[in-house]
Structures are given as C-alpha cells and as structure tokens.
Design a protein around this motif. Structure first.
Motif, PDB file in Angstrom:
ATOM      1  N   SER A 141       0.836  -1.190   0.000  1.00 43.82           N
ATOM      2  CA  SER A 141       0.000   0.000   0.000  1.00 43.82           C
ATOM      3  C   SER A 141       0.877   1.248   0.000  1.00 43.82           C
ATOM      4  O   SER A 141       2.046   1.221   0.413  1.00 43.82           O
ATOM      5  CB  SER A 141      -0.913   0.010   1.224  1.00 43.82           C
ATOM      6  OG  SER A 141      -0.152   0.186   2.404  1.00 43.82           O
TER       7      SER A 141
ATOM      8  N   ASP B 246       0.531   3.808   1.915  1.00 43.61           N
ATOM      9  CA  ASP B 246       0.825   4.157   3.310  1.00 43.61           C
ATOM     10  C   ASP B 246       2.010   3.364   3.839  1.00 43.61           C
ATOM     11  O   ASP B 246       2.868   3.903   4.556  1.00 43.61           O
ATOM     12  CB  ASP B 246      -0.401   3.897   4.193  1.00 43.61           C
ATOM     13  CG  ASP B 246      -1.489   4.938   3.977  1.00 43.61           C
ATOM     14  OD1 ASP B 246      -1.173   6.009   3.429  1.00 43.61           O
ATOM     15  OD2 ASP B 246      -2.649   4.656   4.349  1.00 43.61           O
ATOM     16  N   TYR B 247       2.072   2.091   3.492  1.00 38.64           N
ATOM     17  CA  TYR B 247       3.183   1.274   3.966  1.00 38.64           C
ATOM     18  C   TYR B 247       4.498   1.750   3.356  1.00 38.64           C
ATOM     19  O   TYR B 247       5.530   1.815   4.045  1.00 38.64           O
ATOM     20  CB  TYR B 247       2.963  -0.197   3.638  1.00 38.64           C
ATOM     21  CG  TYR B 247       4.096  -1.071   4.105  1.00 38.64           C
ATOM     22  CD1 TYR B 247       4.169  -1.493   5.423  1.00 38.64           C
ATOM     23  CD2 TYR B 247       5.139  -1.425   3.236  1.00 38.64           C
ATOM     24  CE1 TYR B 247       5.230  -2.259   5.879  1.00 38.64           C
ATOM     25  CE2 TYR B 247       6.203  -2.191   3.689  1.00 38.64           C
ATOM     26  CZ  TYR B 247       6.241  -2.613   5.006  1.00 38.64           C
ATOM     27  OH  TYR B 247       7.290  -3.362   5.447  1.00 38.64           O
TER      28      TYR B 247
ATOM     29  N   LEU C 201       5.236   4.787   2.407  1.00 36.70           N
ATOM     30  CA  LEU C 201       5.603   6.043   3.075  1.00 36.70           C
ATOM     31  C   LEU C 201       6.152   5.777   4.478  1.00 36.70           C
ATOM     32  O   LEU C 201       7.118   6.415   4.907  1.00 36.70           O
ATOM     33  CB  LEU C 201       4.386   6.964   3.157  1.00 36.70           C
ATOM     34  CG  LEU C 201       3.908   7.549   1.819  1.00 36.70           C
ATOM     35  CD1 LEU C 201       2.593   8.307   2.019  1.00 36.70           C
ATOM     36  CD2 LEU C 201       4.965   8.479   1.224  1.00 36.70           C
ATOM     37  N   THR C 202       5.533   4.837   5.182  1.00 36.13           N
ATOM     38  CA  THR C 202       6.018   4.489   6.523  1.00 36.13           C
ATOM     39  C   THR C 202       7.439   3.946   6.465  1.00 36.13           C
ATOM     40  O   THR C 202       8.296   4.279   7.296  1.00 36.13           O
ATOM     41  CB  THR C 202       5.094   3.453   7.169  1.00 36.13           C
ATOM     42  OG1 THR C 202       3.788   4.014   7.306  1.00 36.13           O
ATOM     43  CG2 THR C 202       5.606   3.040   8.547  1.00 36.13           C
TER      44      THR C 202
ATOM     45  N   SER D 127      -1.141   6.588  -6.519  1.00 35.17           N
ATOM     46  CA  SER D 127      -0.756   6.853  -5.129  1.00 35.17           C
ATOM     47  C   SER D 127       0.488   6.066  -4.744  1.00 35.17           C
ATOM     48  O   SER D 127       1.346   6.560  -3.993  1.00 35.17           O
ATOM     49  CB  SER D 127      -1.920   6.507  -4.194  1.00 35.17           C
ATOM     50  OG  SER D 127      -2.236   5.121  -4.279  1.00 35.17           O
ATOM     51  N   GLN D 128       0.615   4.844  -5.284  1.00 33.45           N
ATOM     52  CA  GLN D 128       1.806   4.039  -5.007  1.00 33.45           C
ATOM     53  C   GLN D 128       3.047   4.677  -5.644  1.00 33.45           C
ATOM     54  O   GLN D 128       4.119   4.708  -5.041  1.00 33.45           O
ATOM     55  CB  GLN D 128       1.619   2.616  -5.522  1.00 33.45           C
ATOM     56  CG  GLN D 128       0.627   1.790  -4.712  1.00 33.45           C
ATOM     57  CD  GLN D 128       0.331   0.452  -5.357  1.00 33.45           C
ATOM     58  OE1 GLN D 128       0.279   0.337  -6.596  1.00 33.45           O
ATOM     59  NE2 GLN D 128       0.118  -0.577  -4.521  1.00 33.45           N
TER      60      GLN D 128
ATOM     61  N   ALA E 114       4.154   7.605  -3.566  1.00 31.60           N
ATOM     62  CA  ALA E 114       4.832   7.128  -2.356  1.00 31.60           C
ATOM     63  C   ALA E 114       6.221   6.603  -2.683  1.00 31.60           C
ATOM     64  O   ALA E 114       7.174   6.799  -1.910  1.00 31.60           O
ATOM     65  CB  ALA E 114       3.995   6.049  -1.679  1.00 31.60           C
TER      66      ALA E 114
END
Length: 384
Positions: free
Chosen positions: A308, A310-311, A313-314, A362-363, A366
């Motif tokens: 994802s 979010d992952y 970016l984290t 989005s990927q 990121a």
C-alpha cells in the motif's frame, strides 16, 4: 628537627580557618566503572598536606564508598564532640569518646599548642563529625585513632534519587614520637565544609539478564516465522485458487497475532536493539501481500504491486529515522546494525516493485518519496 617543627606549626597556624569556611558545593557523577576523585589542598605550598577525596559506586552491592587519602596520618571524629569532654591539658582521651575506637592504652594523643590556640572558642570548641550524608545508610565499621586513610561505606537507600555527602572536620597528626609512651601529635585541623551532590549513573542493563535472553528468543521466533511465511508467499507466486488466498490470509493473521508490534522503549540498549529488530520483522510480515496475477484484457498476465502507499511512506520515514540515528551514533556496532536494517527495508520494497506490472498513482507518489529516502541512506551511510 625542633626548628623545623616550629616552622611547620607556624605555617599550620597561619593556615587554620578563623571561623566557619564558606560552604563549597560540587555536583559530581559516579558509575560502577568511573569513581570520582577530588584533590583538596589543605595548606597551600605544602604538597604533603594535600588530601584526595574518592567516591566509588559498587552496583552489585548498591553501595557508595567515601575515602579520604593523605600522605599524612589522619584523625576524624565520628560524632560531634565538645573539646572539654574529651581533651584534658591538650591530651585527647580515646576512652572519653562517645563511641568505641581502637587504641593502645600505652599510646598518647596530644594537640599542639598552635592547634589549641587556633580553635575559635578554645576549650568550648565543638569538633564536628567528619561526614554528613543524605539518602545513605552507613555500614558498621571499626574506628581507629590513627588512620593512613579514612573510609566509610554506605548503603544507598533509594535507587532513583541522588545522594549527597558533606565533609566537615579533618585533623592531621604525626608520630609516633619516641618517648616512654608513644606519642602522636595532632597539629592541624580544618572544617572542609564541602558538599558533594552525587548523581549515580547506573548500568541500565544490570540485573536484566533474563529480560535480555527473553528479548533475544522473541527475536529468533519472529525471524523464523517471517522466513517461513515469506518463503511460501513472498516470492513471485501465482495465487490462483481461493484456497491458497484463504491460507495466505489465515497464516498472516496468525503471525501478526502471535507477534504483535512492541511499542514500548527500554533503557537497556541491548534489549532495545532486540525490540527494534523484532519490530522490523513484524513490519516485514505486514508487508507481505502476495502476488495476485490475473489475465489482462489482452490476455497477458499482470501483477499488481502488493504494497500500500501508506506502507511505502512508513518505510521511507523509518529509513530516514535510521539514518538520523546513524549520524548521532559513535558506536560502530550500532551503526552497522542500523545500516543492515536500512538495507533490509530497501530490499523488501524493491523486491515487490521489481515483480509488479501495475502500480497505482498513489503508489508511484509514495515510491518517489521512498527513493529519496533510499538515496539519503546511500549518500550518508554507504559513501562514508
């Protein structure tokens, strides 16, 4: 010899404080491997009258030892004592002291005339106990009249609090002089009035052997769980049936339940290192998404990116944080571990990207941030 002694007595008299000295306060730190040593000049210009104050911490015994070390023989009072109660015609009477002290009955102890004259209140003078303390409990010890050094060992009452000691009256003697009865002459006395506020630096890993072993075992367990799961589902594997997908989801859920992320921090660096590595493997389990392949409209198989945004970016933030820690660290082993952790994170994301044929907007956004973090790591850590 008499001429030399007279000169010494005059110098001592000049050096005696006329009243109470201003209090000196020192803030010091001690640890099990690093005692504190203070050099005190009792009489300027006379090095053999210097005094060393040593404060040592014993972590296994949770104790503090205060030592006074001098070239000269020392005498101290273990309680406040009035001159007239223990001294007659300049003779110090050990049997009149309010505590038991080891002394030969044949030995005499006498104050010199210059010393007696230097006392502010004469025979009404009150000698002070040589040491005062806070947060400490003195251990029983034998007291002596003649000391090559003075030493007192204390139990530390509260592990989390600072402690303090204050040094007061110190007396210096010489002898024994050759007489029918051996004689020691006390020729110098001063109130040091010196306080040490002591911060004790404890080893944060001391006594935590069981916790260290448990953290190491937990790391090995999660490492084995991740290796087995990643070997089966983290490669370019075609999950073509609902049964395999169901098995994938079940195993991942089971591992994340068995190995929850540990958010707490530990003051012991060794335990914290195990926690950090453990969490990296938990994140790696979370990152395994499986490679789902489905035929495109043209009939060509496609592979979506199983991470994802979010992952990703984290992971980029974690790489930045690891590099910042690397810059602040002076420990070669810690720096090496941080480099290894960054490489594992980079390889993990890149392994998924290389096998993917479909990446969402989005990927991709990121991933641009992730590549910046990767370049920051390579510029900072790899090139040095």
């Amino acid at each position: 010899m008499k001429h030399w002694k007279q000169i010494l007595y005059v110098l001592c008299l000049i050096g005696f404080p006329m009243g109470v000295q201003a209090q000196m306060v020192k803030h010091v730190e001690v640890s099990a491997n690093q005692p504190y040593v203070d050099h005190v000049t009792l009489m300027p210009g006379s090095s053999d009258m210097d005094l060393l104050v040593k404060i040592a911490f014993d972590e296994p015994q949770n104790s503090l030892t205060v030592s006074l070390i001098s070239y000269r023989k020392l005498f101290v009072f273990q309680a406040d004592v009035r001159y007239s109660s223990v001294i007659r015609r300049r003779q110090l009477r050990p049997d009149k002291l309010p505590y038991v002290v080891a002394s030969d009955e044949q030995v005499r102890y006498r104050l010199t005339k210059p010393l007696k004259r230097s006392l502010p209140e004469g025979t009404k003078h009150r000698f002070q106990r040589w040491i005062e303390y806070e947060g400490l409990q003195p251990q029983p010890t034998d007291y002596k009249m003649v000391n090559d050094y003075i030493e007192q060992r204390f139990d530390i009452l509260y592990k989390e609090a600072n402690v303090s000691i204050t040094l007061r009256d110190i007396l210096v003697m010489e002898g024994p002089l050759a007489r029918k009865h051996p004689l020691y002459e006390l020729f110098f006395q001063t109130d040091l009035n010196r306080t040490y506020d002591i911060t004790i630096q404890r080893d944060p890993c001391y006594g935590k052997e069981a916790e260290i072993q448990a953290a190491a075992q937990q790391l090995e367990h999660v490492k084995a769980g991740y290796a087995a799961f990643n070997q089966r589902f983290g490669r370019s594997l075609l999950l073509g049936t609902s049964d395999l997908k169901q098995l994938f989801n079940k195993m991942k859920s089971m591992l994340l339940t068995q190995f929850p992320r540990q958010e707490e921090t530990n003051a012991c660096p060794e335990i914290q290192a195990y926690i950090d590595q453990y969490n990296q493997y938990v994140d790696s389990i979370q990152a395994v998404q499986g490679r789902f392949r489905a035929p495109s409209r043209s009939g060509t198989p496609t592979t979506t990116l199983g991470l994802s945004a979010d992952y990703i970016l984290t992971t980029a933030r974690r790489i930045d944080n690891q590099v910042n820690r690397w810059l602040l660290s002076s420990d070669k082993i810690e720096k090496r571990d941080l480099e290894t952790a960054c490489r594992q994170l980079i390889d993990q994301v890149r392994g998924h990207v290389e096998g993917a044929t479909e990446i969402s907007a989005s990927q991709r956004a990121a991933l641009r941030i992730f590549y910046e973090a990767e370049n920051y790591f390579r510029r900072t850590c790899v090139t040095q």
